[in-house]
Design a protein around this motif. Structure first.
Motif, mmCIF file in Angstrom:
data_model
loop_
_atom_site.group_PDB
_atom_site.id
_atom_site.type_symbol
_atom_site.label_atom_id
_atom_site.label_comp_id
_atom_site.label_asym_id
_atom_site.label_seq_id
_atom_site.Cartn_x
_atom_site.Cartn_y
_atom_site.Cartn_z
ATOM 1 N N SER A 65 68.770 10.389 -74.608
ATOM 2 C CA SER A 65 68.160 9.726 -73.462
ATOM 3 C C SER A 65 67.641 10.744 -72.447
ATOM 4 C CB SER A 65 69.188 8.819 -72.779
ATOM 5 O OG SER A 65 68.658 8.299 -71.583
ATOM 6 N N PRO A 66 66.468 10.492 -71.887
ATOM 7 C CA PRO A 66 65.943 11.395 -70.856
ATOM 8 C C PRO A 66 66.590 11.167 -69.479
ATOM 9 C CG PRO A 66 64.397 9.623 -71.253
ATOM 10 C CD PRO A 66 65.512 9.453 -72.257
ATOM 11 N N GLU A 67 67.363 10.088 -69.363
ATOM 12 C CA GLU A 67 68.011 9.797 -68.084
ATOM 13 C C GLU A 67 69.077 10.856 -67.790
ATOM 14 O OE1 GLU A 67 69.623 5.863 -67.997
ATOM 15 O OE2 GLU A 67 67.828 4.988 -68.877
ATOM 16 N N PRO A 68 69.205 11.243 -66.516
ATOM 17 C CA PRO A 68 70.236 12.232 -66.183
ATOM 18 C C PRO A 68 71.630 11.630 -66.330
ATOM 19 C CG PRO A 68 69.235 11.367 -64.191
ATOM 20 C CD PRO A 68 68.447 10.805 -65.358
ATOM 21 N N GLY A 69 72.588 12.468 -66.652
ATOM 22 C CA GLY A 69 73.965 12.019 -66.756
ATOM 23 C C GLY A 69 74.565 11.814 -65.372
ATOM 24 N N ILE A 70 75.736 11.243 -65.332
ATOM 25 C CA ILE A 70 76.438 11.014 -64.080
ATOM 26 C C ILE A 70 77.586 12.010 -64.014
ATOM 27 C CG2 ILE A 70 77.763 9.351 -62.722
ATOM 28 C CD1 ILE A 70 76.278 7.144 -64.284
ATOM 29 N N PRO A 71 77.692 12.774 -62.939
ATOM 30 C CA PRO A 71 78.781 13.750 -62.827
ATOM 31 C C PRO A 71 80.149 13.075 -62.934
ATOM 32 C CG PRO A 71 77.131 14.136 -61.132
ATOM 33 C CD PRO A 71 76.785 12.831 -61.796
ATOM 34 N N LEU A 72 81.072 13.756 -63.568
ATOM 35 C CA LEU A 72 82.411 13.214 -63.780
ATOM 36 C C LEU A 72 83.075 12.832 -62.458
ATOM 37 C CD1 LEU A 72 84.687 12.529 -65.733
ATOM 38 C CD2 LEU A 72 85.429 14.912 -65.572
ATOM 39 N N GLY A 73 82.858 13.606 -61.425
ATOM 40 C CA GLY A 73 83.443 13.292 -60.118
ATOM 41 C C GLY A 73 83.015 11.921 -59.616
ATOM 42 N N GLN A 74 81.735 11.574 -59.842
ATOM 43 C CA GLN A 74 81.251 10.258 -59.420
ATOM 44 C C GLN A 74 81.865 9.151 -60.263
ATOM 45 O OE1 GLN A 74 77.011 9.909 -59.109
ATOM 46 N NE2 GLN A 74 76.808 11.798 -57.921
ATOM 47 N N VAL A 75 81.996 9.409 -61.551
ATOM 48 C CA VAL A 75 82.616 8.406 -62.429
ATOM 49 C C VAL A 75 84.064 8.174 -61.993
ATOM 50 C CG1 VAL A 75 83.341 7.888 -64.792
ATOM 51 C CG2 VAL A 75 81.107 8.929 -64.371
ATOM 52 N N ASN A 76 84.796 9.256 -61.744
ATOM 53 C CA ASN A 76 86.189 9.128 -61.303
ATOM 54 C C ASN A 76 86.288 8.387 -59.977
ATOM 55 O OD1 ASN A 76 87.363 10.348 -63.529
ATOM 56 N ND2 ASN A 76 87.228 12.393 -62.638
ATOM 57 N N MET A 77 85.358 8.667 -59.047
ATOM 58 C CA MET A 77 85.357 7.974 -57.757
ATOM 59 C C MET A 77 85.163 6.466 -57.968
ATOM 60 S SD MET A 77 82.732 8.341 -54.546
ATOM 61 C CE MET A 77 81.402 7.674 -55.536
ATOM 62 N N ARG A 78 84.247 6.100 -58.847
ATOM 63 C CA ARG A 78 83.994 4.675 -59.105
ATOM 64 C C ARG A 78 85.198 4.017 -59.779
ATOM 65 N NH1 ARG A 78 78.131 6.227 -61.184
ATOM 66 N NH2 ARG A 78 77.234 6.666 -59.158
ATOM 67 N N LEU A 79 85.867 4.746 -60.657
ATOM 68 C CA LEU A 79 87.064 4.197 -61.288
ATOM 69 C C LEU A 79 88.167 3.975 -60.253
ATOM 70 C CD1 LEU A 79 87.164 6.213 -64.621
ATOM 71 C CD2 LEU A 79 86.706 3.764 -64.356
ATOM 72 N N ARG A 80 88.295 4.894 -59.288
ATOM 73 C CA ARG A 80 89.276 4.701 -58.201
ATOM 74 C C ARG A 80 88.911 3.490 -57.353
ATOM 75 N NH1 ARG A 80 89.018 10.325 -58.261
ATOM 76 N NH2 ARG A 80 87.577 10.386 -56.505
ATOM 77 N N GLN A 81 87.609 3.300 -57.094
ATOM 78 C CA GLN A 81 87.174 2.123 -56.327
ATOM 79 C C GLN A 81 87.482 0.845 -57.104
ATOM 80 O OE1 GLN A 81 83.101 3.574 -55.850
ATOM 81 N NE2 GLN A 81 83.339 3.366 -53.633
ATOM 82 N N LEU A 82 87.252 0.880 -58.403
ATOM 83 C CA LEU A 82 87.551 -0.273 -59.251
ATOM 84 C C LEU A 82 89.046 -0.584 -59.213
ATOM 85 C CD1 LEU A 82 86.615 -2.336 -61.438
ATOM 86 C CD2 LEU A 82 87.043 -0.538 -63.121
ATOM 87 N N GLU A 83 89.858 0.449 -59.320
ATOM 88 C CA GLU A 83 91.305 0.269 -59.274
ATOM 89 C C GLU A 83 91.747 -0.278 -57.917
ATOM 90 O OE1 GLU A 83 95.230 2.782 -60.568
ATOM 91 O OE2 GLU A 83 93.594 3.878 -59.636
ATOM 92 N N ALA A 84 91.159 0.241 -56.841
ATOM 93 C CA ALA A 84 91.511 -0.240 -55.497
ATOM 94 C C ALA A 84 91.149 -1.718 -55.331
ATOM 95 C CB ALA A 84 90.804 0.608 -54.434
ATOM 96 N N GLU A 85 90.003 -2.101 -55.850
ATOM 97 C CA GLU A 85 89.587 -3.506 -55.754
ATOM 98 C C GLU A 85 90.505 -4.399 -56.583
ATOM 99 O OE1 GLU A 85 87.528 -7.022 -54.794
ATOM 100 O OE2 GLU A 85 87.801 -5.102 -53.785
#
Length: 118
Positions: A65-85
């Motif tokens: 895919s030509p789309e840029p990847g998502i940095p692991l730090g951002q993925v981890n932040m979103r997982l923490r937000q998901l867990e908090a919710e």
């Protein structure tokens, strides 16, 4: 093969956690010996279960895919937000999410983050 260098935190009972052979070294790096778990089949089963969860075609598609990847730090932040919710919902007595609802929420975090970056 796993390499284990002994230190003051190591305990012999830690070896029971391994499901594949382990090379054991002293604190200075000198090879002491090889530990082979009695049940190597269990390790093979664990790896087979993990491999079955991967979609090789999807991995290849994403690599191309030509789309840029998502940095692991951002993925981890979103997982923490998901867990908090999820924790908030549980504390409020709301019903648990289905997998699809959780994925929709996670995607909304991704989309909101993408809007902020651009």
């Amino acid at each position: 093969m796993i390499r284990l260098q002994l230190d003051e935190t190591w305990r012999p009972t830690d070896l029971s956690l391994f499901v594949e052979p382990v090379e054991i070294y002293d604190p200075s790096g000198k090879f002491i010996g090889l530990f082979v778990p009695a049940n190597l089949q269990r390790g093979k089963e664990i790896y087979a279960q993990a491999e079955a969860q991967f979609d090789r075609a999807e991995i290849e598609r994403r690599m191309q895919s030509p789309e840029p990847g998502i940095p692991l730090g951002q993925v981890n932040m979103r997982l923490r937000q998901l867990e908090a919710e999820a924790t908030r919902r549980e504390a409020a007595g709301e019903v648990d999410w289905t997998t699809e609802e959780a994925m929709t929420y996670f995607r909304s975090l991704r989309d909101a983050g993408a809007k902020l970056v651009r």
